[in-house]
Design a protein around this motif. Structure first.
Motif, PDB file in Angstrom:
ATOM      1  N   GLU A  36      -6.249   2.138  -7.511  1.00 55.77           N
ATOM      2  CA  GLU A  36      -6.447   3.319  -6.681  1.00 55.77           C
ATOM      3  C   GLU A  36      -7.600   2.971  -5.755  1.00 55.77           C
ATOM      4  O   GLU A  36      -8.730   2.773  -6.216  1.00 55.77           O
ATOM      5  CB  GLU A  36      -6.835   4.493  -7.583  1.00 55.77           C
TER       6      GLU A  36
ATOM      7  N   ASN B  59      -0.176   8.181  -2.397  1.00 55.99           N
ATOM      8  CA  ASN B  59      -1.141   8.396  -3.484  1.00 55.99           C
ATOM      9  C   ASN B  59      -2.359   7.464  -3.388  1.00 55.99           C
ATOM     10  O   ASN B  59      -3.125   7.362  -4.331  1.00 55.99           O
ATOM     11  CB  ASN B  59      -0.444   8.279  -4.850  1.00 55.99           C
ATOM     12  N   GLY B  60      -2.507   6.821  -2.251  1.00 53.44           N
ATOM     13  CA  GLY B  60      -3.718   6.003  -2.043  1.00 53.44           C
ATOM     14  C   GLY B  60      -3.836   4.819  -2.993  1.00 53.44           C
ATOM     15  O   GLY B  60      -4.936   4.369  -3.293  1.00 53.44           O
ATOM     16  N   THR B  61      -2.698   4.291  -3.459  1.00 48.40           N
ATOM     17  CA  THR B  61      -2.772   3.130  -4.354  1.00 48.40           C
ATOM     18  C   THR B  61      -2.223   1.886  -3.666  1.00 48.40           C
ATOM     19  O   THR B  61      -1.505   1.981  -2.669  1.00 48.40           O
ATOM     20  CB  THR B  61      -1.958   3.338  -5.653  1.00 48.40           C
TER      21      THR B  61
ATOM     22  N   TYR C  31       0.848  -1.193   0.000  1.00 44.89           N
ATOM     23  CA  TYR C  31       0.000   0.000   0.000  1.00 44.89           C
ATOM     24  C   TYR C  31       0.884   1.244   0.000  1.00 44.89           C
ATOM     25  O   TYR C  31       1.883   1.303   0.727  1.00 44.89           O
ATOM     26  CB  TYR C  31      -0.897  -0.041   1.245  1.00 44.89           C
TER      27      TYR C  31
ATOM     28  N   GLN D 101     -11.604  -1.767   2.623  1.00 44.57           N
ATOM     29  CA  GLN D 101     -12.399  -2.077   1.427  1.00 44.57           C
ATOM     30  C   GLN D 101     -13.085  -3.431   1.559  1.00 44.57           C
ATOM     31  O   GLN D 101     -12.575  -4.334   2.209  1.00 44.57           O
ATOM     32  CB  GLN D 101     -11.491  -2.122   0.186  1.00 44.57           C
TER      33      GLN D 101
ATOM     34  N   ASN E 164     -10.187   6.676  -1.578  1.00 39.95           N
ATOM     35  CA  ASN E 164      -8.903   6.826  -0.872  1.00 39.95           C
ATOM     36  C   ASN E 164      -9.001   6.251   0.552  1.00 39.95           C
ATOM     37  O   ASN E 164      -8.466   6.804   1.494  1.00 39.95           O
ATOM     38  CB  ASN E 164      -8.489   8.306  -0.850  1.00 39.95           C
ATOM     39  N   SER E 165      -9.707   5.156   0.665  1.00 37.62           N
ATOM     40  CA  SER E 165      -9.884   4.532   1.983  1.00 37.62           C
ATOM     41  C   SER E 165      -9.123   3.208   2.014  1.00 37.62           C
ATOM     42  O   SER E 165      -9.123   2.464   1.021  1.00 37.62           O
ATOM     43  CB  SER E 165     -11.374   4.280   2.232  1.00 37.62           C
ATOM     44  N   THR E 166      -8.484   2.931   3.138  1.00 33.98           N
ATOM     45  CA  THR E 166      -7.725   1.672   3.194  1.00 33.98           C
ATOM     46  C   THR E 166      -8.634   0.494   3.517  1.00 33.98           C
ATOM     47  O   THR E 166      -8.252  -0.663   3.349  1.00 33.98           O
ATOM     48  CB  THR E 166      -6.617   1.732   4.266  1.00 33.98           C
TER      49      THR E 166
ATOM     50  N   PRO F 176       0.559   5.038   0.877  1.00 34.33           N
ATOM     51  CA  PRO F 176      -0.314   6.076   1.435  1.00 34.33           C
ATOM     52  C   PRO F 176      -0.178   7.413   0.691  1.00 34.33           C
ATOM     53  O   PRO F 176      -1.145   8.173   0.635  1.00 34.33           O
ATOM     54  CB  PRO F 176       0.156   6.219   2.887  1.00 34.33           C
TER      55      PRO F 176
END
Ligand SMILES: *[C@@H]1O[C@H](CO)[C@@H](O)[C@H](O)[C@H]1NC(C)=O
Ligand SMILES: *[C@@H]1O[C@H](CO)[C@@H](O)[C@H](O)[C@H]1NC(C)=O
Ligand SMILES: *[C@@H]1O[C@H](CO)[C@@H](O)[C@H](O)[C@H]1NC(C)=O
Length: 387
Positions: free
Chosen positions: A145, A56-58, A52, A153, A149-151, A54
């Motif tokens: 992505e 760029n939230g990808t 992960y 899911q 933008n939440s980890t 952080p």
């Protein structure tokens, strides 16, 4: 006894999770790819590996699941709701007849025959996808992505067959229905979709594996080998009874739960598993009642009772092992459980073989002595006609 059971259960779970964690941590990837975290999914022997970012939230992900060459596997994210394939954007890997693997990126709008139109994702995939097939498993690579933008899911995964080269419907087994979980890409912690039925199936499996697969074979080993030693008489008999009775009680509980699960699963029945289960229960019940009819040691029919008792007992053990494998195939838990059961079975088999080798000479010596005594006194009490 309760402590021993707890220990056995814990050993089995530990073995299984160790084997499973090993599966996920020891995985290697082509092109020198490495991933920081991994998660062995609870069903379909699938695993997810990711790093992960952080900034760029990808997340760079690799999804791996076993399949034969004519099957497909898929993994995706449902940005809106958990426990549901509808609304998910999924990667699906499959291969053509010449072994060329391709990936479909499709949004699932319905459960029954989704259109599977390519390139209809609802979130961005900056890099990829790519996929490969080797050693009986697909691996799908992509950088996604994370939606919102939440980890945290909701993830879904699946495996199924193809028909004339096209993606066909996946099976509707319990594990295929339960292959969703909420995953935190930051911490790596996952929560399988609350699925009380799967939970009860797992309890059914664990109860039966411990009862029919461990306790009852141990009881038989005790009866066969321990009684050869004079000092173990009559302790072996009580140990045997304790093992078989607790195995029977636990086993009947597991069996009842299985019948209940079977009656709830309208539409899908696992006939061979169910019938074998009923046969095992009947034979084991016969064993319990036969105890009441056991002739006295000196009775001339005792030999026949012994032959009956042994053949029914060994049949129960063999049928149970077969049925536990059938159950594992239905449940398809993380692959570690099957490995754990095979290890336990091999260990019990190994112990039995060693004891066989150790006790043979003793038994023969004893028999000779008994025969000599009999000749001298005219009054025998052969060990092999013991309880
Ligand atoms: C995602 O959130 C992190 C902070 O948690 C922020 O630094 C990053 O810029 C965000 N990325 C996007 C693509 O919005
Ligand atoms: C996201 O950030 C990581 C680390 O800085 C970088 O290696 C990666 O290329 C970035 N990915 C995208 C799609 O920008
Ligand atoms: C989906 O489209 C991409 C190109 O956008 C292509 O590379 C890929 O092979 C297609 N997938 C399938 C299964 O046709």
């Amino acid at each position: 006894m309760a402590r021993l059971l707890l220990l056995l259960g814990a050993a089995m779970v530990l073995l299984a999770s160790a084997a499973t964690a090993q599966d996920c941590l020891s995985a290697t990837f082509s092109g020198g790819r490495t991933f920081g975290k991994c998660n062995s999914m609870p069903t379909l022997s699938a695993s997810l590996h990711w790093t992960y970012h952080p900034e760029n939230g990808t997340a760079d992900v690799a999804f791996r699941a076993p399949s034969d060459t004519s099957g497909w596997v898929g993994w995706g994210i449902n940005p809106t709701s958990g426990n549901s394939m509808v609304g998910s954007s999924v990667f699906i890997a499959s291969q053509d007849s010449s072994g060329v693997v391709s990936v479909l990126m499709t949004y699932l709008e319905t459960t029954s025959q989704p259109a599977l139109t390519n390139n209809t994702f609802k979130f961005n995939v900056p890099i990829g996808p790519a996929a490969e097939y080797s050693d009986g498993a697909y691996t799908i690579y992509a950088t996604v992505e994370l939606p919102g933008n939440s980890t945290q899911q909701y993830t879904v995964w699946q495996a199924g067959p193809t028909s004339n080269g096209a993606i066909a419907q996946h099976p509707l087994s319990p594990s295929n229905r339960a292959s969703t979980q909420s995953l935190d890409f930051l911490s790596g912690s996952s929560t399988a979709a609350s699925n009380s039925k799967l939970h009860r199936r797992n309890i059914h499996g664990l109860l039966n594996a411990i009862a029919w697969g461990i306790l009852i074979p141990i009881g038989a080993i005790i009866a066969r080998y321990l009684r050869v030693f004079e000092s173990a008489d009559p302790a072996w008999f009580y140990l045997h009874i304790v093992c078989q009775c607790s195995g029977y009680i636990l086993g009947v509980a597991g069996w009842g739960l299985g019948l209940k699960l079977g009656s709830e699963s309208a539409g899908i029945t696992y006939k061979p598993h169910r019938n074998l289960g009923i046969a095992i229960f009947s034979l084991a019940t016969l064993q319990v009642f036969a105890l009441l009819l056991r002739p006295d040691k000196k009775n001339k029919y005792r030999l026949y009772w012994n032959i009956y008792h042994h053949s029914v007992g060994y049949s129960v053990i063999v049928l149970s092992a077969i049925n536990i494998f059938k159950g594992l195939d239905i449940l398809q838990p993380a692959s570690g459980y099957k490995t754990a059961y095979i290890v336990i079975l091999a260990t019990l088999g190994g112990i039995a073989l060693c004891l066989e080798a150790i006790t043979w000479p003793i038994a023969i010596r004893k028999r000779r002595r008994n025969a000599a005594d009999k000749a001298a006194v005219g009054n025998g009490n052969g060990w092999q006609q013991g309880a």
